[in-house]
Design a protein around this motif. Structure first.
Motif, PDB file in Angstrom:
ATOM      1  N   MET A 168     -18.942 -10.349   6.131  1.00 33.40           N
ATOM      2  CA  MET A 168     -19.093 -11.788   6.338  1.00 33.40           C
ATOM      3  C   MET A 168     -18.434 -12.253   7.652  1.00 33.40           C
ATOM      4  SD  MET A 168     -18.677 -13.064   2.325  1.00 33.40           S
ATOM      5  CE  MET A 168     -17.302 -14.024   2.787  1.00 33.40           C
ATOM      6  N   GLY A 169     -18.479 -11.354   8.638  1.00 31.35           N
ATOM      7  CA  GLY A 169     -17.938 -11.718   9.943  1.00 31.35           C
ATOM      8  C   GLY A 169     -16.443 -11.629  10.043  1.00 31.35           C
ATOM      9  N   LEU A 170     -15.783 -11.126   9.011  1.00 31.63           N
ATOM     10  CA  LEU A 170     -14.325 -11.069   9.001  1.00 31.63           C
ATOM     11  C   LEU A 170     -13.770  -9.717   9.455  1.00 31.63           C
ATOM     12  CD1 LEU A 170     -13.670 -12.901   5.596  1.00 31.63           C
ATOM     13  CD2 LEU A 170     -13.610 -13.874   7.918  1.00 31.63           C
ATOM     14  N   ALA A 171     -14.631  -8.724   9.633  1.00 29.58           N
ATOM     15  CA  ALA A 171     -14.176  -7.390  10.043  1.00 29.58           C
ATOM     16  C   ALA A 171     -13.760  -7.400  11.520  1.00 29.58           C
ATOM     17  CB  ALA A 171     -15.281  -6.379   9.824  1.00 29.58           C
ATOM     18  N   PRO A 172     -12.874  -6.493  11.893  1.00 28.98           N
ATOM     19  CA  PRO A 172     -12.472  -6.412  13.306  1.00 28.98           C
ATOM     20  C   PRO A 172     -13.668  -6.125  14.205  1.00 28.98           C
ATOM     21  CG  PRO A 172     -11.012  -5.115  11.921  1.00 28.98           C
ATOM     22  CD  PRO A 172     -12.181  -5.511  11.063  1.00 28.98           C
ATOM     23  N   ASP A 173     -13.579  -6.578  15.446  1.00 30.75           N
ATOM     24  CA  ASP A 173     -14.659  -6.343  16.415  1.00 30.75           C
ATOM     25  C   ASP A 173     -14.562  -4.903  16.917  1.00 30.75           C
ATOM     26  OD1 ASP A 173     -16.628  -6.397  18.267  1.00 30.75           O
ATOM     27  OD2 ASP A 173     -15.740  -7.923  19.561  1.00 30.75           O
ATOM     28  N   ILE A 174     -15.506  -4.102  16.551  1.00 29.93           N
ATOM     29  CA  ILE A 174     -15.534  -2.691  16.994  1.00 29.93           C
ATOM     30  C   ILE A 174     -16.807  -2.393  17.785  1.00 29.93           C
ATOM     31  CG2 ILE A 174     -14.072  -1.860  15.109  1.00 29.93           C
ATOM     32  CD1 ILE A 174     -16.674  -0.940  13.699  1.00 29.93           C
TER      33      ILE A 174
END
Length: 236
Positions: A168-174
């Protein structure tokens, strides 16, 4: 009283006169011989002096050139002209799953469109003296085997087509790590496709054509260019 005058010369005077006459005859003979020789030289003209000069002059053998070395030098200079290039776009999906314990709670996904380029060729700088055989007006050149010279991704022409952060867009930017992974996968796919489409064989053909044209200016009536198959690990 009548006085008698003895006109006879002493014996020693006669001997002197004899040797004097002989000397004149010998000297005259030598003079005549020299004169005849001069007359002969005059009749022969410059040929006599040319022959004389040839006898006393030093001769120098004509210089010999190492034909093989000359050919190798010429061929090595054309190494940049023997490459074959394969270009391709590859669409590569990458994904990173996020887990909580044993449960997968989401995934970050990146779809990458890679523009890759693979160059293959024959490294003519590896040509050795034993690879060139010259016999009269015939020449045989055995080329090194073709190989992959370079493979790369053109990052300026490649792009990220889609990126989903996940959870939901909460994961780290990888996105950066996924893009790097996509580029590695893309260059592998493009290299495999290049080999499957005969890139190394094309490199052989181009090298044969280039070297044949180059050597044809050297005046050989029969030119034979021998190519070699690529090594088993050439595409790995």
């Amino acid at each position: 009283m009548i006085e008698r005058v003895d006109n006879r010369q002493p014996a020693t005077s006669g001997v002197k006169t004899f040797f004097h006459n002989v000397t004149l005859m010998v000297t005259g003979g030598i003079g005549v011989a020299i004169a005849l020789s001069l007359v002969g030289m005059w009749h022969k003209g410059g040929k006599f002096f040319n022959d004389l000069g040839a006898m006393v002059s030093l001769t120098q053998p004509a210089p010999k050139a190492d034909i093989s070395a000359i050919v190798i030098s010429q061929v090595r200079g054309a190494s940049d002209l023997t490459t074959a290039i394969f270009v391709m776009e590859a669409v590569v999906p990458t994904q990173q799953d996020w887990t909580l314990g044993s449960w997968t709670v989401g995934s970050s996904k990146l779809l990458y469109v890679a523009y890759g380029e693979v160059r293959a060729g024959v490294d003519l700088s590896k040509l050795q003296r034993q690879d060139v055989v010259v016999q009269g007006d015939s020449i045989v050149i055995r080329l090194p085997p073709p190989k992959i010279l370079d493979r790369k991704i053109d990052v300026n022409r490649s792009r990220v087509y889609n990126y989903e952060k996940g959870v939901m867009g909460l994961a780290p930017d990888i996105s950066y790590s996924l893009q790097s992974l996509a580029q590695q996968e893309a260059i592998g796919k493009i290299s495999t496709a290049a080999c499957n489409n005969g890139l190394l064989e094309m490199a052989n053909e181009k090298a044969e054509l280039t070297v044949t044209r180059l050597v044809s200016f050297s005046g050989y009536s029969k030119i034979t260019i021998e190519t070699q198959p690529p090594a088993k690990d050439a595409c790995s």
